[in-house]
Write an enzyme that holds these catalytic residues in place. Sequence first.
Site, PDB file in Angstrom:
ATOM      1  N   HIS A   1      37.553  41.156  25.672  1.00  0.00           N
ATOM      2  CA  HIS A   1      37.781  42.411  24.954  1.00  0.00           C
ATOM      3  C   HIS A   1      38.244  43.516  25.893  1.00  0.00           C
ATOM      4  O   HIS A   1      38.265  44.683  25.515  1.00  0.00           O
ATOM      5  CB  HIS A   1      36.505  42.812  24.210  1.00  0.00           C
ATOM      6  CG  HIS A   1      36.129  41.793  23.171  1.00  0.00           C
ATOM      7  ND1 HIS A   1      36.388  41.965  21.825  1.00  0.00           N
ATOM      8  CD2 HIS A   1      35.568  40.568  23.295  1.00  0.00           C
ATOM      9  CE1 HIS A   1      35.964  40.889  21.162  1.00  0.00           C
ATOM     10  NE2 HIS A   1      35.460  40.028  22.032  1.00  0.00           N
TER      11      HIS A   1
ATOM     12  N   GLU B   1      38.123  35.765  51.448  1.00  0.00           N
ATOM     13  CA  GLU B   1      38.000  35.953  52.895  1.00  0.00           C
ATOM     14  C   GLU B   1      38.504  34.729  53.664  1.00  0.00           C
ATOM     15  O   GLU B   1      38.934  34.840  54.806  1.00  0.00           O
ATOM     16  CB  GLU B   1      36.521  36.217  53.250  1.00  0.00           C
ATOM     17  CG  GLU B   1      36.349  37.362  54.224  1.00  0.00           C
ATOM     18  CD  GLU B   1      34.906  37.811  54.379  1.00  0.00           C
ATOM     19  OE1 GLU B   1      34.646  38.999  54.210  1.00  0.00           O
ATOM     20  OE2 GLU B   1      34.028  36.978  54.666  1.00  0.00           O
TER      21      GLU B   1
ATOM     22  N   LYS C   1      36.281  48.985  59.628  1.00  0.00           N
ATOM     23  CA  LYS C   1      35.112  49.320  60.466  1.00  0.00           C
ATOM     24  C   LYS C   1      35.550  50.191  61.633  1.00  0.00           C
ATOM     25  O   LYS C   1      34.900  51.180  61.965  1.00  0.00           O
ATOM     26  CB  LYS C   1      34.464  48.041  61.019  1.00  0.00           C
ATOM     27  CG  LYS C   1      33.771  47.189  59.988  1.00  0.00           C
ATOM     28  CD  LYS C   1      33.068  46.023  60.688  1.00  0.00           C
ATOM     29  CE  LYS C   1      32.612  44.992  59.687  1.00  0.00           C
ATOM     30  NZ  LYS C   1      32.168  43.744  60.313  1.00  0.00           N
TER      31      LYS C   1
HETATM   32  O1  PA5 Z   1      31.508  35.880  55.494  1.00  0.00           O
HETATM   33  C1  PA5 Z   1      31.333  36.666  56.407  1.00  0.00           C
HETATM   34  O2  PA5 Z   1      31.322  36.293  57.578  1.00  0.00           O
HETATM   35  C2  PA5 Z   1      31.093  38.141  56.136  1.00  0.00           C
HETATM   36  O3  PA5 Z   1      31.120  38.423  54.807  1.00  0.00           O
HETATM   37  C3  PA5 Z   1      29.750  38.561  56.671  1.00  0.00           C
HETATM   38  O4  PA5 Z   1      28.767  37.787  56.069  1.00  0.00           O
HETATM   39  C4  PA5 Z   1      29.494  40.041  56.406  1.00  0.00           C
HETATM   40  O5  PA5 Z   1      30.526  40.802  56.968  1.00  0.00           O
HETATM   41  C5  PA5 Z   1      28.169  40.464  56.990  1.00  0.00           C
HETATM   42  O6  PA5 Z   1      28.127  40.225  58.356  1.00  0.00           O
HETATM   43  P1  PA5 Z   1      26.754  40.130  59.114  1.00  0.00           P
HETATM   44  O7  PA5 Z   1      25.980  39.014  58.540  1.00  0.00           O
HETATM   45  O8  PA5 Z   1      27.144  39.903  60.545  1.00  0.00           O
HETATM   46  O9  PA5 Z   1      26.060  41.458  58.920  1.00  0.00           O
END
Ligand code: PA5
Length: 447
Positions: free
Chosen positions: A310, A289, A424
Amino acid sequence: MENIKLSIDKAYGFVSKENVASYKTQVAAANAALHNASGKGSDFLGWLNLPSSIDDAHLTDIENTAKILRDNCEVVVVIGIGGSYLGSKAVIDALSSSFDWLETDRKSPITIFAGQNIGEDYLYELQELLKTKKFGIISISKSGTTTEPALAFRLLKTQLEEQQGKASAKELIVAITDKSRGALRTLATQEGYKTFIIEDSIGGRFSVLSPVGLLPIAVAGFDIRQLVAGGAEMETVCGLETAFEENPAAQYAAVRNELYKNGKGIEILVNFHPKMHFFGEWWKQLYGESEGKDNVGIFPAAVDFTADLHSMGQWIQEGERTIFETVITINESNYTKIFPTSEDNLDGLNFLAGKRVDEVNKMAQLGTMIAHVDGGVPNLKVEIPRLNEYYLGQLIYFFEKACGISGYILGVNPFDQPGVEAYKKNMFALLEKPGFEAETKAIKARI
Ligand code: PA5
């Protein structure tokens, strides 16, 4: 006390020492940009000094809240997705017994995660299981509006209220969210839940050393002060004062960028201990990310050896030569298991008699490293002295710091995740969420 140790010498057959060393100035600039908040995404640097700045009262508040849940629950359901769950899941799995859920003489509640998927069977089965259990909920969402955890929370909150009555249920629910924004904050305020704040400056994937990770970890019975102390030690070791050659975060950021430049577009995080599986999942999110944007970025993958030798071992040994490995090795197991002698030796394994199982594992590890390097796979190694809270804290902070530096060298903003919104938007359009009317019309015309 020892620290975790990075070795990059097995990458030098593939990239030159001089080229890796040539990142020195760039790495120093990236590290400085983090510390003086002059780089991209500088609003999201709250994690940088988190371990050294967490105050005692805050830790005590987390421990006291954990105690209430520990004293009153057989099961605690931690609701969250992405950065709101992977860190605590990684640490809890790494420190728990491999067969934790089967233990009868329990000292801690069973921790179960929800809200990280929308599996109907998963939620149905979870609710069936909870019907006979005294359970509590930790609901974690920074935005407070993420669909997956919100959906799970509505289901489980309703169930808890039905089983316990509204007044008792509220004592067993903790919300961790933004200080003022989002539906979870509104709900928590209205219902009077105990809450912890996720600071604006701490993104989900960098939040494990905040209440997001610390509360579930404390509920599971682990020492969050040691975890934070390990992080604080790495904060110093990976800090501005440490020379490039001595700074593991700087070295790791440099070598992986040089490998990437030389066609190694996939990094595989390897463990030889099944308890570390979810550490790999946490790491994948951190790097995936943070770096995968603007059409660049190393693809982070993770494997559990020797199991995956494996299955994926063939590809790693002889597939496309676009990969490198980063192996997490644990120097000393927490327990000892000696391989026994057999009089008849029918299985032919007497050559192992008297050896520790860990010695066999270590030889598998060494043999794999030599084979993979021979097969054209550069190998980086991160050694941790043993699996405990302190060294996991070190490992977490080391990877976080290296990720910030590495992202800046790559030229991206390591602290945003604009690409996560695309699915989303489509999902809301398909589900006809109010406010998405135009998108609904557009997407329906495409299907
Ligand atoms: O690293 C990040 O920002 C994301 O992975 C969020 O943690 C994830 O999308 C969850 O978001 P939220 O904590 O707003 O529900």
